[in-house]
Write a protein that holds these residues in place. Structure first.
Motif, PDB file in Angstrom:
ATOM      1  N   HIS A  51       0.881  -1.166   0.000  1.00 38.71           N
ATOM      2  CA  HIS A  51       0.000   0.000   0.000  1.00 38.71           C
ATOM      3  C   HIS A  51       0.918   1.215   0.000  1.00 38.71           C
TER       4      HIS A  51
ATOM      5  N   LYS B 255      -2.905   0.250  -3.850  1.00 43.29           N
ATOM      6  CA  LYS B 255      -2.860  -0.990  -3.066  1.00 43.29           C
ATOM      7  C   LYS B 255      -2.819  -2.151  -4.032  1.00 43.29           C
TER       8      LYS B 255
ATOM      9  N   SER C 260      -3.007   7.044  -3.956  1.00 42.39           N
ATOM     10  CA  SER C 260      -2.729   5.822  -3.222  1.00 42.39           C
ATOM     11  C   SER C 260      -2.906   4.602  -4.123  1.00 42.39           C
TER      12      SER C 260
ATOM     13  N   ASN D 106     -10.207  -0.243  -9.697  1.00 42.47           N
ATOM     14  CA  ASN D 106      -9.950  -1.532  -9.073  1.00 42.47           C
ATOM     15  C   ASN D 106      -9.968  -2.567 -10.190  1.00 42.47           C
TER      16      ASN D 106
ATOM     17  N   GLU E   2     -10.740   8.290  -2.062  1.00 40.42           N
ATOM     18  CA  GLU E   2     -11.833   7.661  -2.808  1.00 40.42           C
ATOM     19  C   GLU E   2     -11.272   6.697  -3.854  1.00 40.42           C
ATOM     20  N   GLU E   3     -11.702   5.421  -3.777  1.00 38.35           N
ATOM     21  CA  GLU E   3     -11.235   4.447  -4.764  1.00 38.35           C
ATOM     22  C   GLU E   3     -11.788   4.813  -6.139  1.00 38.35           C
ATOM     23  N   CYS E   4     -10.877   4.897  -7.110  1.00 32.54           N
ATOM     24  CA  CYS E   4     -11.251   5.266  -8.475  1.00 32.54           C
ATOM     25  C   CYS E   4     -11.118   4.102  -9.447  1.00 32.54           C
TER      26      CYS E   4
ATOM     27  N   SER F 167      -5.693  -1.515  -6.762  1.00 26.06           N
ATOM     28  CA  SER F 167      -6.688  -0.503  -6.433  1.00 26.06           C
ATOM     29  C   SER F 167      -5.979   0.856  -6.389  1.00 26.06           C
ATOM     30  N   VAL F 168      -6.558   1.865  -7.057  1.00 30.72           N
ATOM     31  CA  VAL F 168      -6.000   3.217  -7.079  1.00 30.72           C
ATOM     32  C   VAL F 168      -7.035   4.168  -6.495  1.00 30.72           C
ATOM     33  N   SER F 169      -6.598   4.966  -5.506  1.00 29.45           N
ATOM     34  CA  SER F 169      -7.488   5.939  -4.860  1.00 29.45           C
ATOM     35  C   SER F 169      -6.913   7.338  -4.994  1.00 29.45           C
TER      36      SER F 169
ATOM     37  N   THR G  63       1.277   5.440  -0.626  1.00 26.62           N
ATOM     38  CA  THR G  63       0.544   6.699  -0.675  1.00 26.62           C
ATOM     39  C   THR G  63       1.539   7.827  -0.924  1.00 26.62           C
TER      40      THR G  63
END
Length: 176
Positions: free
Chosen positions: A79, A143, A141, A160, A156-158, A150-152, A81
């Motif tokens: 993860h 993960k 971010s 996946n 807010e996740e944008c 997963s990109v946030s 950031t």
């Protein structure tokens, strides 16, 4: 005739050059600083662009195109950031890259297009439009869990997605 540096401290340095009877003074900004990061960056990781360590953190500059710097650190499931103050078009986290960047994945926020984008050496993987993003306060971010990415943006996740076998499942971290 010759070149003379009148100062070498952090801040502004004046370089004076004289050839024959012509004298030219050039103002040079000398930078120094550190970043608060678990990932370490150094000059040997620069793949393109200019990267400076300043009191404000790591600054990447490139007139056109992508400026990349890779860390010596690698990982597979993580993860990451990045807190970014964007003064250019885009900011990105590079991950699962090989050393020569012929295979890599990039999570990106593009301020001109107002999109979060996941792209790679093969092209665009996924995008999502976003609104009302303050370029002075970006938190990007990423993960990963095996093939899942997963990109946030700003919590807010944008994006996946599941990556295919054509991508590395481990590699270097970096910035663009």
């Amino acid at each position: 005739t010759g070149v003379f540096v009148t100062s070498k401290s952090v801040g502004e340095t004046k370089l004076t050059a004289s050839v024959s009877n012509i004298t030219k003074e050039i103002l040079i900004k000398v930078s120094s600083g550190s970043i608060n990061s678990d990932i370490k960056f150094n000059k040997s990781g620069i793949k393109s662009g200019d990267w400076l360590m300043t009191s404000e953190g790591l600054i990447g500059e490139k007139v056109a195109g992508d400026g990349f710097i890779l860390s010596n650190d690698t990982g597979s499931n993580f993860h990451l950031t990045a807190n970014v103050k964007l003064e250019a078009v885009a900011a990105s986290i590079v991950f699962r890259s090989n050393e020569d960047m012929t295979n890599f994945v990039v999570a990106n926020y593009d301020n001109n297009e107002h999109i979060v984008k996941l792209w790679s050496h093969l092209g665009v993987i996924a995008t999502k439009g976003v609104n009302n993003v303050n370029p002075d306060e970006i938190v990007l971010s990423v993960k990963t869990n095996d093939n899942n990415v997963s990109v946030s943006l700003n919590g807010e996740e944008c994006i996946n997605v599941n990556l295919g076998d054509e991508y590395l499942n481990s590699g270097y971290y970096g910035l663009n």
